[in-house]
Design a protein around this motif. Structure first.
Motif, PDB file in Angstrom:
ATOM      1  N   LEU A 120       0.825  -1.202   0.000  1.00 22.31           N
ATOM      2  CA  LEU A 120       0.000   0.000   0.000  1.00 22.31           C
ATOM      3  C   LEU A 120       0.871   1.269   0.000  1.00 22.31           C
ATOM      4  N   TYR A 121       1.988   1.215   0.725  1.00 23.72           N
ATOM      5  CA  TYR A 121       2.882   2.368   0.817  1.00 23.72           C
ATOM      6  C   TYR A 121       4.081   2.252  -0.117  1.00 23.72           C
ATOM      7  N   SER A 122       4.571   1.046  -0.332  1.00 20.42           N
ATOM      8  CA  SER A 122       5.801   0.889  -1.111  1.00 20.42           C
ATOM      9  C   SER A 122       5.604   1.175  -2.595  1.00 20.42           C
ATOM     10  N   VAL A 123       4.436   0.849  -3.145  1.00 19.75           N
ATOM     11  CA  VAL A 123       4.216   1.076  -4.585  1.00 19.75           C
ATOM     12  C   VAL A 123       4.253   2.569  -4.919  1.00 19.75           C
ATOM     13  N   GLY A 131      10.697   8.621 -10.410  1.00 17.26           N
ATOM     14  CA  GLY A 131      10.528   9.853 -11.179  1.00 17.26           C
ATOM     15  C   GLY A 131       9.120  10.195 -11.584  1.00 17.26           C
ATOM     16  N   TYR A 132       8.159   9.390 -11.208  1.00 15.43           N
ATOM     17  CA  TYR A 132       6.776   9.710 -11.537  1.00 15.43           C
ATOM     18  C   TYR A 132       6.316  10.905 -10.691  1.00 15.43           C
ATOM     19  N   GLU A 133       5.460  11.732 -11.258  1.00 18.41           N
ATOM     20  CA  GLU A 133       4.885  12.842 -10.514  1.00 18.41           C
ATOM     21  C   GLU A 133       3.662  12.351  -9.750  1.00 18.41           C
ATOM     22  N   TYR A 134       3.255  13.133  -8.753  1.00 19.34           N
ATOM     23  CA  TYR A 134       2.112  12.751  -7.922  1.00 19.34           C
ATOM     24  C   TYR A 134       0.873  12.471  -8.782  1.00 19.34           C
ATOM     25  N   LYS A 135       0.642  13.337  -9.756  1.00 20.98           N
ATOM     26  CA  LYS A 135      -0.552  13.192 -10.594  1.00 20.98           C
ATOM     27  C   LYS A 135      -0.512  11.889 -11.395  1.00 20.98           C
ATOM     28  N   GLU A 136       0.668  11.544 -11.906  1.00 17.65           N
ATOM     29  CA  GLU A 136       0.805  10.295 -12.662  1.00 17.65           C
ATOM     30  C   GLU A 136       0.568   9.080 -11.771  1.00 17.65           C
ATOM     31  N   ILE A 137       1.093   9.136 -10.564  1.00 16.70           N
ATOM     32  CA  ILE A 137       0.906   8.030  -9.619  1.00 16.70           C
ATOM     33  C   ILE A 137      -0.574   7.887  -9.279  1.00 16.70           C
ATOM     34  N   ALA A 138      -1.220   9.045  -9.035  1.00 13.29           N
ATOM     35  CA  ALA A 138      -2.647   9.018  -8.697  1.00 13.29           C
ATOM     36  C   ALA A 138      -3.464   8.423  -9.839  1.00 13.29           C
ATOM     37  N   ASN A 139      -3.157   8.798 -11.068  1.00 11.69           N
ATOM     38  CA  ASN A 139      -3.891   8.256 -12.219  1.00 11.69           C
ATOM     39  C   ASN A 139      -3.643   6.760 -12.381  1.00 11.69           C
ATOM     40  N   HIS A 140      -2.398   6.342 -12.212  1.00 12.32           N
ATOM     41  CA  HIS A 140      -2.051   4.934 -12.385  1.00 12.32           C
ATOM     42  C   HIS A 140      -2.719   4.055 -11.323  1.00 12.32           C
ATOM     43  N   LEU A 141      -2.717   4.529 -10.082  1.00 18.57           N
ATOM     44  CA  LEU A 141      -3.286   3.742  -8.986  1.00 18.57           C
ATOM     45  C   LEU A 141      -4.768   4.031  -8.771  1.00 18.57           C
ATOM     46  N   ASP A 142      -5.289   5.024  -9.474  1.00 17.58           N
ATOM     47  CA  ASP A 142      -6.694   5.406  -9.380  1.00 17.58           C
ATOM     48  C   ASP A 142      -7.085   5.790  -7.949  1.00 17.58           C
ATOM     49  N   ILE A 143      -6.259   6.685  -7.372  1.00 19.57           N
ATOM     50  CA  ILE A 143      -6.525   7.213  -6.030  1.00 19.57           C
ATOM     51  C   ILE A 143      -6.298   8.732  -6.072  1.00 19.57           C
ATOM     52  N   PRO A 144      -6.821   9.484  -5.107  1.00 20.35           N
ATOM     53  CA  PRO A 144      -6.622  10.933  -5.086  1.00 20.35           C
ATOM     54  C   PRO A 144      -5.151  11.318  -4.841  1.00 20.35           C
ATOM     55  N   THR A 147      -3.995  11.330  -1.241  1.00 17.06           N
ATOM     56  CA  THR A 147      -3.710   9.986  -0.724  1.00 17.06           C
ATOM     57  C   THR A 147      -2.306   9.552  -1.144  1.00 17.06           C
ATOM     58  N   VAL A 148      -1.944   9.877  -2.384  1.00 11.65           N
ATOM     59  CA  VAL A 148      -0.597   9.540  -2.883  1.00 11.65           C
ATOM     60  C   VAL A 148       0.450  10.237  -2.018  1.00 11.65           C
ATOM     61  N   LYS A 149       0.262  11.529  -1.793  1.00  8.88           N
ATOM     62  CA  LYS A 149       1.227  12.292  -0.977  1.00  8.88           C
ATOM     63  C   LYS A 149       1.322  11.724   0.433  1.00  8.88           C
ATOM     64  N   SER A 150       0.182  11.396   0.992  1.00 12.87           N
ATOM     65  CA  SER A 150       0.150  10.854   2.345  1.00 12.87           C
ATOM     66  C   SER A 150       0.887   9.511   2.419  1.00 12.87           C
ATOM     67  N   ARG A 151       0.653   8.655   1.441  1.00 12.77           N
ATOM     68  CA  ARG A 151       1.290   7.332   1.454  1.00 12.77           C
ATOM     69  C   ARG A 151       2.801   7.442   1.256  1.00 12.77           C
ATOM     70  N   ILE A 152       3.217   8.343   0.398  1.00 18.89           N
ATOM     71  CA  ILE A 152       4.664   8.542   0.187  1.00 18.89           C
ATOM     72  C   ILE A 152       5.299   9.088   1.459  1.00 18.89           C
ATOM     73  N   PHE A 153       4.630  10.037   2.096  1.00 20.61           N
ATOM     74  CA  PHE A 153       5.146  10.590   3.343  1.00 20.61           C
ATOM     75  C   PHE A 153       5.270   9.504   4.408  1.00 20.61           C
ATOM     76  N   LEU A 154       4.227   8.718   4.562  1.00 14.33           N
ATOM     77  CA  LEU A 154       4.249   7.650   5.569  1.00 14.33           C
ATOM     78  C   LEU A 154       5.296   6.589   5.228  1.00 14.33           C
ATOM     79  N   ALA A 155       5.460   6.301   3.938  1.00 11.96           N
ATOM     80  CA  ALA A 155       6.492   5.331   3.537  1.00 11.96           C
ATOM     81  C   ALA A 155       7.868   5.858   3.920  1.00 11.96           C
ATOM     82  N   ARG A 156       8.112   7.123   3.684  1.00  8.78           N
ATOM     83  CA  ARG A 156       9.410   7.712   4.071  1.00  8.78           C
ATOM     84  C   ARG A 156       9.628   7.601   5.575  1.00  8.78           C
TER      85      ARG A 156
END
Length: 169
Positions: A120-123, A131-144, A147-156
């Motif tokens: 959930l956090y590692s992907v 190098g993917y941007e937040y928007k690209e990650i959100a589109n690929h994973l189909d999440i807001p 949520t992407v920013k939060s998961r990346i922050f928590l993963a760090r």
């Protein structure tokens, strides 16, 4: 104020201004530099001087502010008073890994830590790392995006904790 009037006023105050500069800098060469810079700044901004006001105070204020700005600039710079040969260690890379085996071991440890924090956090974290941007990650994973920013922050945060625990044990 015309150029001629300005020059006359500065010439009249030269000794007074130099003694003020000497008092500020406590060094004859620096005082001369400060005098020159102050004269240049005063000349450049002579149209801002209001006729009928105190010219000496105006120029003295420019000198004081110039000195303070220079002092702050010099304070923030790092000065080295040793030969460059003494700093040859800085040219050596401490992050260089001498052999591939040690590098592979570290990468395997990092992969294990990434697996421990969960997919959930590692992907999103790995996609951002690649190098993917937040928007690209959100589109690929189909999440807001939030949520992407939060998961990346928590993963760090979790990776920092895992790496910190590794070095404490």
């Amino acid at each position: 104020m015309t150029n001629k009037e300005f020059t006359q006023q500065i010439d009249q105050l030269e000794n007074l201004l130099f003694s003020f500069a000497l008092r500020l800098t406590r060094n004859r060469q620096d005082a001369q530099d400060l005098m020159q810079e102050t004269s240049l700044r005063a000349f450049r901004h002579r149209e801002k001087f209001t006729m009928g006001t105190n010219f000496k105070s105006w120029v003295s204020t420019i000198m004081r502010n110039t000195y303070i700005n220079r002092y702050r600039k010099m304070k923030s710079r790092k000065h080295v008073n040793q030969p460059i040969e003494d700093f040859s260690f800085a040219l050596e890379s401490r992050n260089a890994i001498p052999n591939k085996g040690e590098h592979d071991m570290r990468m395997n440890e990092l992969k294990l830590m990434l697996n421990e924090i969960g997919e959930l956090y590692s992907v999103p974290f790995l996609m951002f790392y690649r190098g993917y941007e937040y928007k690209e990650i959100a589109n690929h994973l189909d999440i807001p995006i939030g949520t992407v920013k939060s998961r990346i922050f928590l993963a760090r945060q979790r990776m920092k904790i895992a790496i910190g625990d590794r070095y404490q044990n």
